[in-house]
Design a protein around this motif. Structure first.
Motif, PDB file in Angstrom:
ATOM      1  N   PHE A  34       3.693  -0.255   2.507  1.00 58.28           N
ATOM      2  CA  PHE A  34       2.970  -1.484   2.803  1.00 58.28           C
ATOM      3  C   PHE A  34       3.167  -1.798   4.285  1.00 58.28           C
ATOM      4  N   MET A  35       2.124  -2.330   4.932  1.00 55.73           N
ATOM      5  CA  MET A  35       2.216  -2.614   6.354  1.00 55.73           C
ATOM      6  C   MET A  35       1.452  -3.888   6.673  1.00 55.73           C
ATOM      7  N   GLY A  36       2.043  -4.716   7.553  1.00 58.32           N
ATOM      8  CA  GLY A  36       1.406  -5.963   7.937  1.00 58.32           C
ATOM      9  C   GLY A  36       1.158  -6.076   9.414  1.00 58.32           C
ATOM     10  N   LEU A  37       1.049  -4.942  10.117  1.00 66.28           N
ATOM     11  CA  LEU A  37       0.784  -4.962  11.551  1.00 66.28           C
ATOM     12  C   LEU A  37      -0.699  -5.201  11.818  1.00 66.28           C
ATOM     13  N   PRO A  38      -1.023  -5.875  12.920  1.00 62.98           N
ATOM     14  CA  PRO A  38      -2.444  -6.050  13.256  1.00 62.98           C
ATOM     15  C   PRO A  38      -3.061  -4.727  13.671  1.00 62.98           C
ATOM     16  N   GLY A  39      -4.337  -4.520  13.324  1.00 62.12           N
ATOM     17  CA  GLY A  39      -5.013  -3.292  13.704  1.00 62.12           C
ATOM     18  C   GLY A  39      -4.538  -2.118  12.873  1.00 62.12           C
ATOM     19  N   ARG A  40      -4.801  -0.922  13.382  1.00 61.96           N
ATOM     20  CA  ARG A  40      -4.445   0.308  12.680  1.00 61.96           C
ATOM     21  C   ARG A  40      -3.371   1.060  13.443  1.00 61.96           C
ATOM     22  N   ALA A  41      -2.387   1.549  12.724  1.00 64.28           N
ATOM     23  CA  ALA A  41      -1.348   2.370  13.344  1.00 64.28           C
ATOM     24  C   ALA A  41      -1.935   3.749  13.611  1.00 64.28           C
ATOM     25  N   PRO A  42      -1.878   4.240  14.842  1.00 64.88           N
ATOM     26  CA  PRO A  42      -2.488   5.538  15.168  1.00 64.88           C
ATOM     27  C   PRO A  42      -1.924   6.666  14.310  1.00 64.88           C
ATOM     28  N   GLY A  43      -2.820   7.538  13.875  1.00 63.97           N
ATOM     29  CA  GLY A  43      -2.403   8.730  13.160  1.00 63.97           C
ATOM     30  C   GLY A  43      -2.121   8.537  11.691  1.00 63.97           C
ATOM     31  N   LEU A  44      -2.377   7.341  11.141  1.00 66.35           N
ATOM     32  CA  LEU A  44      -2.096   7.086   9.735  1.00 66.35           C
ATOM     33  C   LEU A  44      -3.373   6.744   8.976  1.00 66.35           C
ATOM     34  N   LEU A  45      -3.384   7.090   7.698  1.00 66.89           N
ATOM     35  CA  LEU A  45      -4.468   6.724   6.802  1.00 66.89           C
ATOM     36  C   LEU A  45      -4.214   5.308   6.302  1.00 66.89           C
TER      37      LEU A  45
END
Length: 305
Positions: free
Chosen positions: A156-167
């Motif tokens: 689970f992730m709550g960071l804004p935007g998309r983390a590079p290199g991850l689906l």
């Protein structure tokens, strides 16, 4: 580059997992927590792997842990071998059902999400898949790193935007709200602005947590600064600290666990927190199944075929 052949030695994939966790963390205690094992077990696994490879993988001294020359030489091959081993288990399964394990990075005490129910349903569908659940001390930032390094399969992730290199699998969007002690002067307002809160002492999660990253960006965009007087490692506990009058908080509504003596008020500004699930671009079959279940439970289109 040194290649570690699957048939060239008797090393176990679990030993490679221990090695990579220590190499990433450079700390045996944190590495043990990451791989859900006792520190003594990790240490024993590393010693066994070092005997197998004929040299030390880490230098250990009072200043910390560092990779040796041998450790740096084999780390890329270790990652490739671990991933190949996981894929080999999948291909070897002739039962028609999924098996193996899925390591899941989670948020602690987020009771607004029925995590036990989700995992229970996954187990009912795939009883031969083991689930290993655990948080990261640095929140979403740490979980994204864990997935990128292959230490966690789905997080689970709550960071804004998309983390590079991850689906990414989008799960939910939640507005931020102000959390105040019930007798706070601003508690009587229908809505509260960030500017009105800026001079208050803040209670927040540790650096790296997605809600904090998102809020800090919103404050920077508005030219506002704040003072965090209390950091809490458990996001769900923050309203209780607010009720104890240690400060105010601004949190995603989805993460707020009601506490006696604390109230929530809408913000005049509209700031959103995105909850996602992330994995490596080519997730295992079991990981893909979990992502599909999450898409079902949160009623979002799945990004996994």
């Amino acid at each position: 580059m040194l290649t570690i052949g699957v048939y060239d030695c008797h090393m176990e994939l679990r030993q490679l997992e221990y090695f990579l966790a220590v190499a990433d963390e450079l700390n045996f205690t944190r590495a043990a927590s990451r791989v859900f094992a006792a520190q003594s077990t990790v240490s024993a696994g590393i010693r066994s792997l070092e005997r197998e490879l004929g040299g030390a993988l880490f230098d250990r001294d009072p200043h910390g842990v560092r990779l040796t020359v041998l450790g740096r030489r084999v780390i890329d091959a270790a990652r490739e071998t671990l991933r190949a081993g996981e894929r080999l288990h999948e291909l070897a399964d002739t039962t028609g059902g999924l098996r193996g394990q899925v390591r899941v990075g989670i948020f602690t005490n987020l009771t607004t999400i029925d995590l036990p129910g989700i995992m229970g349903e996954f187990h009912a569908r795939h009883p031969l898949v083991d689930l290993l659940l655990g948080p990261s001390p640095s929140g979403s930032t740490g979980l994204a790193k864990d997935v990128r390094l292959g230490n966690v399969d789905v997080a689970f992730m709550g960071l804004p935007g998309r983390a590079p290199g991850l689906l990414h699998q989008e799960l939910a969007v939640s507005p931020f709200v102000a959390v105040l002690a019930e007798d706070h002067p601003l508690a009587g307002r229908q809505a509260v602005s960030l500017a009105a809160l800026a001079d208050e002492p803040f209670i927040d999660a540790r650096a790296g947590f997605g809600n904090r990253v998102t809020l800090d960006r919103a404050l920077d965009e508005r030219g506002l600064t704040r003072r965090i007087s209390t950091e809490v490692s458990d996001l769900g506990e923050i309203p209780r600290f607010v009720a104890a009058r240690l400060g105010v908080a601004v949190l995603p509504a989805l993460t707020v666990i009601p506490a006696d003596g604390a109230v929530t008020r809408p913000l005049t500004e509209h700031i959103e927190w995105m909850l996602s699930a992330v994995s490596r671009p080519r997730p295992s079959a079991a990981s893909a199944a979990l992502l599909r279940l999450l898409a079902e439970r949160f009623a979002q289109p799945s990004v996994v075929g």
